[in-house]
Design a protein around this motif. Structure first.
Motif, PDB file in Angstrom:
ATOM      1  N   LEU A   1       1.967   6.001   6.354  1.00  0.00           N
ATOM      2  CA  LEU A   1       1.156   6.558   5.266  1.00  0.00           C
ATOM      3  C   LEU A   1       1.275   8.079   5.204  1.00  0.00           C
ATOM      4  O   LEU A   1       1.351   8.648   4.120  1.00  0.00           O
ATOM      5  CB  LEU A   1      -0.313   6.138   5.433  1.00  0.00           C
ATOM      6  CG  LEU A   1      -0.644   4.730   4.941  1.00  0.00           C
ATOM      7  CD1 LEU A   1      -2.120   4.441   5.152  1.00  0.00           C
ATOM      8  CD2 LEU A   1      -0.282   4.567   3.475  1.00  0.00           C
TER       9      LEU A   1
ATOM     10  N   VAL B   1       7.354  11.810  -1.362  1.00  0.00           N
ATOM     11  CA  VAL B   1       7.153  12.008  -2.802  1.00  0.00           C
ATOM     12  C   VAL B   1       7.515  13.445  -3.186  1.00  0.00           C
ATOM     13  O   VAL B   1       8.209  13.690  -4.165  1.00  0.00           O
ATOM     14  CB  VAL B   1       5.709  11.665  -3.203  1.00  0.00           C
ATOM     15  CG1 VAL B   1       5.407  12.143  -4.607  1.00  0.00           C
ATOM     16  CG2 VAL B   1       5.487  10.160  -3.106  1.00  0.00           C
TER      17      VAL B   1
ATOM     18  N   PHE C   1      11.998   0.400   7.056  1.00  0.00           N
ATOM     19  CA  PHE C   1      10.563   0.070   7.101  1.00  0.00           C
ATOM     20  C   PHE C   1      10.271  -1.166   6.245  1.00  0.00           C
ATOM     21  O   PHE C   1       9.547  -2.076   6.674  1.00  0.00           O
ATOM     22  CB  PHE C   1       9.750   1.273   6.608  1.00  0.00           C
ATOM     23  CG  PHE C   1       8.331   0.924   6.252  1.00  0.00           C
ATOM     24  CD1 PHE C   1       7.399   0.641   7.242  1.00  0.00           C
ATOM     25  CD2 PHE C   1       7.925   0.862   4.919  1.00  0.00           C
ATOM     26  CE1 PHE C   1       6.097   0.306   6.908  1.00  0.00           C
ATOM     27  CE2 PHE C   1       6.627   0.525   4.589  1.00  0.00           C
ATOM     28  CZ  PHE C   1       5.719   0.248   5.588  1.00  0.00           C
TER      29      PHE C   1
ATOM     30  N   LEU D   1       0.774   3.934  -2.981  1.00  0.00           N
ATOM     31  CA  LEU D   1       0.431   5.329  -2.705  1.00  0.00           C
ATOM     32  C   LEU D   1       1.541   6.259  -3.183  1.00  0.00           C
ATOM     33  O   LEU D   1       1.287   7.298  -3.803  1.00  0.00           O
ATOM     34  CB  LEU D   1       0.182   5.524  -1.203  1.00  0.00           C
ATOM     35  CG  LEU D   1      -0.131   6.955  -0.769  1.00  0.00           C
ATOM     36  CD1 LEU D   1      -1.427   7.444  -1.399  1.00  0.00           C
ATOM     37  CD2 LEU D   1      -0.199   7.071   0.744  1.00  0.00           C
ATOM     38  N   GLY D   2       2.778   5.860  -2.925  1.00  0.00           N
ATOM     39  CA  GLY D   2       3.895   6.681  -3.372  1.00  0.00           C
ATOM     40  C   GLY D   2       3.926   6.831  -4.879  1.00  0.00           C
ATOM     41  O   GLY D   2       4.102   7.932  -5.400  1.00  0.00           O
TER      42      GLY D   2
ATOM     43  N   ALA E   1       0.833  -1.207   0.000  1.00  0.00           N
ATOM     44  CA  ALA E   1       0.000   0.000   0.000  1.00  0.00           C
ATOM     45  C   ALA E   1       0.862   1.249   0.000  1.00  0.00           C
ATOM     46  O   ALA E   1       0.569   2.232  -0.698  1.00  0.00           O
ATOM     47  CB  ALA E   1      -0.914   0.000   1.232  1.00  0.00           C
ATOM     48  N   VAL E   2       1.949   1.230   0.769  1.00  0.00           N
ATOM     49  CA  VAL E   2       2.834   2.391   0.822  1.00  0.00           C
ATOM     50  C   VAL E   2       3.482   2.625  -0.540  1.00  0.00           C
ATOM     51  O   VAL E   2       3.545   3.754  -1.030  1.00  0.00           O
ATOM     52  CB  VAL E   2       3.897   2.186   1.921  1.00  0.00           C
ATOM     53  CG1 VAL E   2       5.033   3.181   1.779  1.00  0.00           C
ATOM     54  CG2 VAL E   2       3.257   2.306   3.294  1.00  0.00           C
TER      55      VAL E   2
ATOM     56  N   VAL F   1       4.237   9.359   3.280  1.00  0.00           N
ATOM     57  CA  VAL F   1       4.395   9.112   1.833  1.00  0.00           C
ATOM     58  C   VAL F   1       4.267  10.401   1.006  1.00  0.00           C
ATOM     59  O   VAL F   1       5.118  10.662   0.147  1.00  0.00           O
ATOM     60  CB  VAL F   1       3.418   8.026   1.361  1.00  0.00           C
ATOM     61  CG1 VAL F   1       3.457   7.895  -0.151  1.00  0.00           C
ATOM     62  CG2 VAL F   1       3.776   6.684   1.987  1.00  0.00           C
TER      63      VAL F   1
ATOM     64  N   TYR G   1      10.533  14.323  -5.540  1.00  0.00           N
ATOM     65  CA  TYR G   1      10.169  14.865  -6.845  1.00  0.00           C
ATOM     66  C   TYR G   1      10.709  16.277  -7.028  1.00  0.00           C
ATOM     67  O   TYR G   1      11.183  16.630  -8.099  1.00  0.00           O
ATOM     68  CB  TYR G   1       8.649  14.850  -7.019  1.00  0.00           C
ATOM     69  CG  TYR G   1       8.244  15.135  -8.440  1.00  0.00           C
ATOM     70  CD1 TYR G   1       8.494  14.206  -9.439  1.00  0.00           C
ATOM     71  CD2 TYR G   1       7.655  16.337  -8.779  1.00  0.00           C
ATOM     72  CE1 TYR G   1       8.161  14.469 -10.742  1.00  0.00           C
ATOM     73  CE2 TYR G   1       7.311  16.601 -10.079  1.00  0.00           C
ATOM     74  CZ  TYR G   1       7.567  15.668 -11.060  1.00  0.00           C
ATOM     75  OH  TYR G   1       7.253  15.936 -12.350  1.00  0.00           O
TER      76      TYR G   1
ATOM     77  N   LEU H   1       1.053   9.148  -6.091  1.00  0.00           N
ATOM     78  CA  LEU H   1       1.342  10.573  -5.860  1.00  0.00           C
ATOM     79  C   LEU H   1       2.407  11.065  -6.838  1.00  0.00           C
ATOM     80  O   LEU H   1       2.327  12.187  -7.348  1.00  0.00           O
ATOM     81  CB  LEU H   1       1.799  10.780  -4.423  1.00  0.00           C
ATOM     82  CG  LEU H   1       0.707  10.653  -3.364  1.00  0.00           C
ATOM     83  CD1 LEU H   1       1.287  10.793  -1.968  1.00  0.00           C
ATOM     84  CD2 LEU H   1      -0.362  11.715  -3.572  1.00  0.00           C
ATOM     85  N   LEU H   2       3.400  10.214  -7.091  1.00  0.00           N
ATOM     86  CA  LEU H   2       4.440  10.595  -8.042  1.00  0.00           C
ATOM     87  C   LEU H   2       3.851  10.812  -9.430  1.00  0.00           C
ATOM     88  O   LEU H   2       4.182  11.770 -10.125  1.00  0.00           O
ATOM     89  CB  LEU H   2       5.496   9.488  -8.081  1.00  0.00           C
ATOM     90  CG  LEU H   2       6.881   9.851  -8.596  1.00  0.00           C
ATOM     91  CD1 LEU H   2       7.487  10.954  -7.744  1.00  0.00           C
ATOM     92  CD2 LEU H   2       7.781   8.628  -8.571  1.00  0.00           C
TER      93      LEU H   2
END
Lengths: 219, 209
Positions: free
Chosen positions: B126, B133, B162, A15-16, A11-12, B129, B137, A19-20
């Motif tokens: 979460l 990003v 992690f 999600l990353g 999931a992480v 994240v 980015y 978003l990217l």
């Protein structure tokens, strides 16, 4: 139950990546190839430029060969300093309130009209009215705002820039009206830079912005 | 030479054998037994791979100029600072609940503590994240100043550790010290991230949204 940590990890990662992908999707295409963008913009801007001067700027239709304008943008009821340098057929502009709003823009200038673009869709168009430069600034997240700037003959007035090792700093020197500037070190936060000396040599690395300065270059 | 460390069978101690095994005492250390250290290989290599991928992407990727922002904050820097602060607070919950589960705090560990540990951990990672990003980015891996370098390294370490933790959790064959040690690395890296970015922002630009 045994497998939920794998789900958490997945999931992480997902999600990353999402978003990217969103960040990549909203990236304005114009800023992606900074070197390739200006030529088409120039071609597009000079065509209307040739046609508009008779109606918009009857008095003065050409820029002096090298001129610096300093003035204010009126945005949301407040004024933000702006400085524009026109050097030959290149226009460079810097909008900076010294706190958290700043924008670097550049583009073609000719026949009394200039059209400068920056990052995030920032855009400045201007034309001569008499000897003054007037026009509109669009800054990302703000309403279009009018600006007026006057040519300056003061030796130190204008736009200054320092760029290197990840830090970019800009100043607008406004003669007797003082100066504003912002500096950021690539962390997302901005800080006011030390003021430039009003006379004498500039600090190392600080250059007056002219037609050759790439104000959108990454530092 | 006195050597009391448990050693995997098949690797007899010799005088020129460097002490590469972890030095105790660790709570609940059991003799790893045959295959225990190889069992760690997959989680550790997975974590290393993620850390390296993040670092390489951050270094090679041409930084973008725009990223999605969140309304109500003065800028992306503050969104990130507050999200990281939330993650650190959740990480403190993680630390306390883990200490309880390992019998270091309190006399008993009710079953809801492990649920609390799981969900506070999921939520904590979460909320980081969007931060990572944006960092990757817009900025990438930087080393302009010690603060930026430490932050970049801690970011890669955090996600690598992690991933190692998530890959270790379902395995029954890893040594008993694995989860406390890897969890401790995750916690330490997150605190380092907070110190080198959020605290720095709050002290230089003020505490506000």
């Amino acid at each position: 139950m045994l497998r939920t940590p794998y789900l958490t990890l997945a999931a992480v990662v997902v999600l990353g990546l999402v978003l990217l992908a969103v960040d990549m999707a909203v990236q304005p295409p114009a800023s992606a190839p900074p070197a390739a963008a200006p030529p088409p913009a120039e071609a597009a801007a000079t065509a209307p430029a040739a046609a508009t001067p008779p109606t918009t700027a009857p008095a003065a239709t050409t820029f002096p060969p090298r001129v610096r304008y300093v003035g204010d943008v009126v945005s949301d009821g407040s004024t933000i300093p702006v400085a524009v340098t026109v050097d030959g057929d290149h226009a460079k502009a810097y909008v900076c309130d010294g706190h958290h709003v700043e924008a670097w823009l550049q583009g073609p200038a000719g026949a009394g009209v200039l059209d400068a673009t920056g990052r995030n869709g920032n855009h400045l168009t201007g034309h001569l009215e008499g000897d003054r430069l007037t026009g509109t600034v669009h800054l990302a997240g703000r309403a279009d705002a009018p600006f007026t700037a006057s040519p300056t003959t003061d030796a130190r007035s204008g736009v200054y820039r320092q760029s290197g090792s990840g830090r970019t700093t800009g100043w607008i020197v406004r003669g007797d009206a003082g100066q504003v500037g912002l500096s950021h070190d690539g962390s997302g936060a901005v800080t006011p830079p030390p003021p430039l000396p009003v006379a004498g040599p500039l600090p190392a690395g600080v250059v007056p912005v002219d037609g050759t300065t790439d104000v959108l270059a990454a530092s | 030479m006195s050597n009391t460390e448990p050693r995997p069978a098949g690797s007899p101690a010799t005088d020129d054998d460097p002490d590469t095994a972890p030095v105790g005492p660790f709570p609940g250390v059991t003799s790893p037994g045959r295959g225990a250290l190889p069992a760690l290989a997959v989680p550790v290599l997975g974590g290393l791979a993620l850390a390296v991928v993040l670092g390489v992407y951050g270094r090679l990727h041409e930084p973008g100029t725009v990223a999605v922002s969140v309304a109500g904050f003065s800028g992306p820097a503050y969104v990130k600072a507050w999200l990281t602060t939330v993650a650190v607070l959740l990480a403190v919950v993680q630390l306390v609940s883990a200490l309880n589960m390992y019998g270091r705090i309190g006399h008993a560990s009710p079953s809801w503590v492990s649920t609390l540990h799981r969900w506070s951990g999921r939520l904590a990672v979460l909320v980081t994240v969007p931060v990572v990003v944006h960092c990757l980015y817009v900025f990438g891996f930087g080393y302009d100043s010690p603060r930026v370098l430490v932050h970049s390294l801690a970011g890669c370490l955090f996600y690598g550790a992690f991933a190692t933790k998530m890959l270790s959790l379902p395995r029954r064959d890893v040594p008993g010290w694995t989860l406390p040690v890897v969890g401790g690395v995750v916690f330490s890296a997150l605190v380092a991230l907070w110190l080198t970015a959020a605290l720095w922002l709050f002290t230089t630009r003020g505490v506000h949204l």
